[in-house]
Design an enzyme around this catalytic site. Structure first.
Site, mmCIF file in Angstrom:
data_model
loop_
_atom_site.group_PDB
_atom_site.id
_atom_site.type_symbol
_atom_site.label_atom_id
_atom_site.label_comp_id
_atom_site.label_asym_id
_atom_site.label_seq_id
_atom_site.Cartn_x
_atom_site.Cartn_y
_atom_site.Cartn_z
ATOM 1 C CB CYS A 116 -41.229 -3.065 -43.049
ATOM 2 S SG CYS A 116 -40.077 -3.033 -40.880
ATOM 3 C CG HIS A 255 -40.380 -6.111 -44.514
ATOM 4 N ND1 HIS A 255 -39.470 -5.905 -44.692
ATOM 5 C CD2 HIS A 255 -40.792 -6.953 -43.570
ATOM 6 C CE1 HIS A 255 -38.891 -5.616 -43.357
ATOM 7 N NE2 HIS A 255 -39.433 -5.803 -42.462
ATOM 8 C CG ASN A 285 -36.807 -6.760 -40.852
ATOM 9 O OD1 ASN A 285 -36.365 -5.582 -41.087
ATOM 10 N ND2 ASN A 285 -37.575 -7.093 -39.595
HETATM 11 N N1 ACO Z 1 -31.718 -16.833 -29.186
HETATM 12 C C1 ACO Z 1 -31.731 -18.288 -28.485
HETATM 13 N N2 ACO Z 1 -32.901 -18.767 -27.948
HETATM 14 C C2 ACO Z 1 -34.426 -17.098 -28.006
HETATM 15 C C3 ACO Z 1 -33.684 -15.763 -29.022
HETATM 16 C C4 ACO Z 1 -32.374 -16.159 -29.661
HETATM 17 N N3 ACO Z 1 -32.029 -15.228 -30.163
HETATM 18 N N4 ACO Z 1 -35.320 -14.821 -28.654
HETATM 19 C C5 ACO Z 1 -36.150 -15.812 -28.146
HETATM 20 N N5 ACO Z 1 -35.283 -16.985 -27.971
HETATM 21 C C6 ACO Z 1 -35.887 -17.900 -26.755
HETATM 22 C C7 ACO Z 1 -37.099 -17.351 -26.263
HETATM 23 O O1 ACO Z 1 -37.142 -16.911 -24.808
HETATM 24 C C8 ACO Z 1 -38.275 -18.519 -25.925
HETATM 25 O O2 ACO Z 1 -37.960 -19.142 -24.949
HETATM 26 P P1 ACO Z 1 -38.914 -19.813 -24.081
HETATM 27 O O3 ACO Z 1 -40.005 -21.399 -24.519
HETATM 28 O O4 ACO Z 1 -38.196 -20.737 -22.402
HETATM 29 O O5 ACO Z 1 -40.045 -18.971 -23.329
HETATM 30 C C9 ACO Z 1 -38.205 -19.552 -27.490
HETATM 31 O O6 ACO Z 1 -37.018 -19.158 -28.265
HETATM 32 C C10 ACO Z 1 -39.170 -19.095 -28.389
HETATM 33 O O7 ACO Z 1 -39.037 -17.710 -28.916
HETATM 34 P P2 ACO Z 1 -40.502 -17.410 -29.024
HETATM 35 O O8 ACO Z 1 -40.405 -15.397 -29.068
HETATM 36 O O9 ACO Z 1 -41.231 -17.865 -28.855
HETATM 37 O O10 ACO Z 1 -39.953 -17.433 -30.551
HETATM 38 P P3 ACO Z 1 -40.736 -18.240 -31.996
HETATM 39 O O11 ACO Z 1 -40.524 -18.936 -32.498
HETATM 40 O O12 ACO Z 1 -41.835 -16.677 -32.614
HETATM 41 O O13 ACO Z 1 -39.813 -16.738 -33.084
HETATM 42 C C11 ACO Z 1 -39.231 -14.074 -33.547
HETATM 43 C C12 ACO Z 1 -39.515 -15.539 -32.724
HETATM 44 C C13 ACO Z 1 -38.767 -15.041 -34.571
HETATM 45 C C14 ACO Z 1 -38.802 -13.190 -33.574
HETATM 46 C C15 ACO Z 1 -40.875 -14.405 -34.557
HETATM 47 O O14 ACO Z 1 -42.154 -14.561 -33.434
HETATM 48 C C16 ACO Z 1 -41.274 -13.632 -35.315
HETATM 49 O O15 ACO Z 1 -40.292 -13.284 -36.552
HETATM 50 N N6 ACO Z 1 -42.330 -13.164 -35.527
HETATM 51 C C17 ACO Z 1 -41.954 -12.031 -36.506
HETATM 52 C C18 ACO Z 1 -41.308 -10.553 -36.507
HETATM 53 C C19 ACO Z 1 -41.580 -9.408 -37.370
HETATM 54 O O16 ACO Z 1 -41.917 -9.794 -38.514
HETATM 55 N N7 ACO Z 1 -41.146 -8.160 -36.834
HETATM 56 C C20 ACO Z 1 -40.777 -7.039 -37.664
HETATM 57 C C21 ACO Z 1 -41.977 -6.909 -38.685
HETATM 58 S S1 ACO Z 1 -41.501 -4.850 -39.377
HETATM 59 C C22 ACO Z 1 -39.965 -4.672 -39.378
HETATM 60 O O17 ACO Z 1 -39.894 -5.413 -39.678
HETATM 61 C C23 ACO Z 1 -39.591 -3.942 -38.538
#
Ligand code: ACO
Length: 328
Positions: A116, A255, A285
Site C-alpha cells: 500500500c 492511505h 481499502n
Molecule cells: N463483522 C463483525 N464482527 C467482526 C468482523 C466483521 N466484519 N470482523 C471482526 N469481527 C469481530 C471479531 O471477531 C472480534 O470479535 P470478538 O471480540 O468476539 O473476538 C471483534 O469483532 C473485534 O475485532 P477486532 O479485530 O478487535 O476489531 P478492531 O476494532 O481492531 O478492528 C480492523 C479490526 C478494522 C481490522 C482494525 O484492526 C484495523 O483497521 N486494523 C488496521 C488494518 C489495516 O490497516 N490493514 C491494512 C494496512 S496495509 C494495506 O492496506 C494493505
C-alpha cells in the site's frame, strides 16, 4: 544523479474503478457482519469489486485519461511505473500490458511491489528519474485488485479490501522539484504481519510442505498500532526537513485503510481532521491506489491549486511506510 537545475511537477491525476459497487449489506449476505460494524470500525460504506477488470485494464484507463487530460499522445510518455501487488502475471509486468493496451511506444515500463506504500515509493522514484535529466514525462500509477487475494468467507478481511487504480502524470520542468521532502521506510521484522498469495517452491526434487497461503493474512491490531505511531513520526520528519509546520500544509492524504487510523494520526499531529481528505467510505481499502484516487477526486473538486502543499502518507505490507511533502 539528480541535476539541481531540473525541477518536477505533478500535472494531473486520474482514477478508474470497476463498475460493480458492493455495499456493506451485500457483504452481510455473505458473512456474519453488519453495515453498523463495518462502518463504525473502518468508515467503509461501499467499495468497487472487479467483475473482470484487471490491474492492467484499470491502469490503462488511468493512463489514457492522464495523457488525454494533458493534451498529449501516448508516445509522449518516457516512463511508466506501476505499483501493484496483484499483477495478472508475475512476468511480464502489468506495466507492459498497459503499454500494449494503450499503444504507447516510447516509454520503458516496470512494476514495483511496495504494497500500500507503492504509490509513495513510485512517485519518489519517478521524481529522481525525471531530475536525472534523462526523461521528461512519467506516468505513475497504483492499481490493485485485492479482491482476488481475499478469502470471501473471512469477515475480518473481506469487508476491508477493494479494487481500483489511480495515477499521476509527472513532468520535468525548470525550477524546484515537486517533492520538497520525503521520508521512506521498510521494517522487514514485520514481514509476516500482512501477507498474501504465497508462491511455494515445487519441482521434481522438492515440494514446499505448506501451509498453503493463497489469501490475505493480516494482524490488523498490530498494523493499526504500528501505523498510528509511525505515520505521525514520518509526517513530523518531513515537516522538519522542509522547515515547515502542519499549518503550512493544505491537506494530508493518508492511505485509506481505516478512517479510525486517519483520525488517530490527526489526533497525534494535534491538527483538525478537516486537513485530511477521506474517501474510504466510497472505495474501501484499495491498496496503494487509495492515495491517487483521493488526489484525483480533490483535483476534480478544485481543492488543489498551484502552490498548495500536500502531504501524502502511505503504509502497508512489509511493513513499508513513508511520506512525501509535495508542492503543486
Ligand atoms: N463483522 C463483525 N464482527 C467482526 C468482523 C466483521 N466484519 N470482523 C471482526 N469481527 C469481530 C471479531 O471477531 C472480534 O470479535 P470478538 O471480540 O468476539 O473476538 C471483534 O469483532 C473485534 O475485532 P477486532 O479485530 O478487535 O476489531 P478492531 O476494532 O481492531 O478492528 C480492523 C479490526 C478494522 C481490522 C482494525 O484492526 C484495523 O483497521 N486494523 C488496521 C488494518 C489495516 O490497516 N490493514 C491494512 C494496512 S496495509 C494495506 O492496506 C494493505
Amino acid at each position: 544523479m539528480e541535476d539541481d537545475s531540473i525541477g518536477t511537477r505533478i500535472v494531473g491525476a486520474a482514477r478508474s474503478l470497476p463498475e460493480l459497487v458492493v455495499t456493506n449489506d451485500d457483504l452481510a449476505a455473505l458473512v456474519e457482519t453488519s453495515d453498523e460494524w463495518i462502518h463504525t470500525r473502518s468508515g467503509i460504506r461501499t467499495r468497487h469489486i472487479s467483475r473482470g477488470e484487471s490491474v492492467s485494464t484499470l491502469a490503462s484507463d488511468v493512463f489514457r485519461k492522464l495523457v488525454s487530460g494533458a493534451g498529449y499522445d501516448p508516445d509522449d510518455i518516457d516512463l511508466l511505473i506501476l505499483a501493484t501487488v496483484t499483477p495478472e502475471y508475475l512476468t511480464p509486468s502489468s506495466a507492459t500490458f498497459v503499454l500494449r493496451e494503450t499503444g504507447a511506444k516510447n516509454a520503458f515500463a516496470f512494476d514495483i511491489n511496495a504494497a500500500c506504500t507503492g504509490f509513495v515509493y513510485a512517485v519518489s522514484v519517478a521524481d529522481k528519474m525525471l531530475r536525472s535529466g534523462l526523461y521528461k514525462k512519467a506516468i505513475v500509477i497504483a492499481g490493485d485488485t485485492l479482491s482476488k487475494f481475499v478469502d470471501w468467507t473471512d469477515r475480518a478481511t473481506c469487508v476491508l479490501f477493494a479494487d481500483g487504480a489511480g495515477g499521476v502524470l509527472m513532468e520535468a520542468c525548470d525550477g524546484a522539484p515537486c517533492i520538497l521532502a520525503e521520508d521512506l521506510h521498510t521494517d522487514g521484522s514485520y514481514a509476516m504481519s500482512l501477507r498474501a498469495a504465497k508462491l511455494p517452491i515445487k519441482n521434481p526434487w522438492y515440494e514446499d510442505p505448506g501451509p498453503e497461503e493463497p489469501y490475505v493474512i493480516m494482524d490488523g491490531k498490530a498494523i493499526y498500532d504500528f501505523v498510528v505511531t509511525e505515520i505521525p513520526k514520518s509526517v513530523r520528519a518531513i515537516l522538519e526537513k522542509a522547515a515547515m509546520t502542519i499549518d503550512d500544509i493544505k491537506y494530508v492524504i493518508c492511505h485509506q485503510a481505516n478512517s479510525r487510523i486517519i483520525e488517530g494520526v490527526a489526533k497525534k499531529l494535534k491538527t483538525g481532521i478537516d486537513k485530511f481528505y477521506i474517501s474510504i467510505s466510497r472505495y474501501g481499502n484499495t491498496s496503494a491506489s487509495s492515495m491517487p484516487i483521493a488526489l484525483s477526486e480533490m483535483m476534480e473538486k478544485g481543492l488543489v491549486h498551484k502552490g498548495d502543499r500536500i502531504i501524502i502518507s502511505g503504509f502497508g505490507a512489509g511493513l513499508t511506510w513513508g511520506s512525501l511533502l509535495v508542492q503543486f
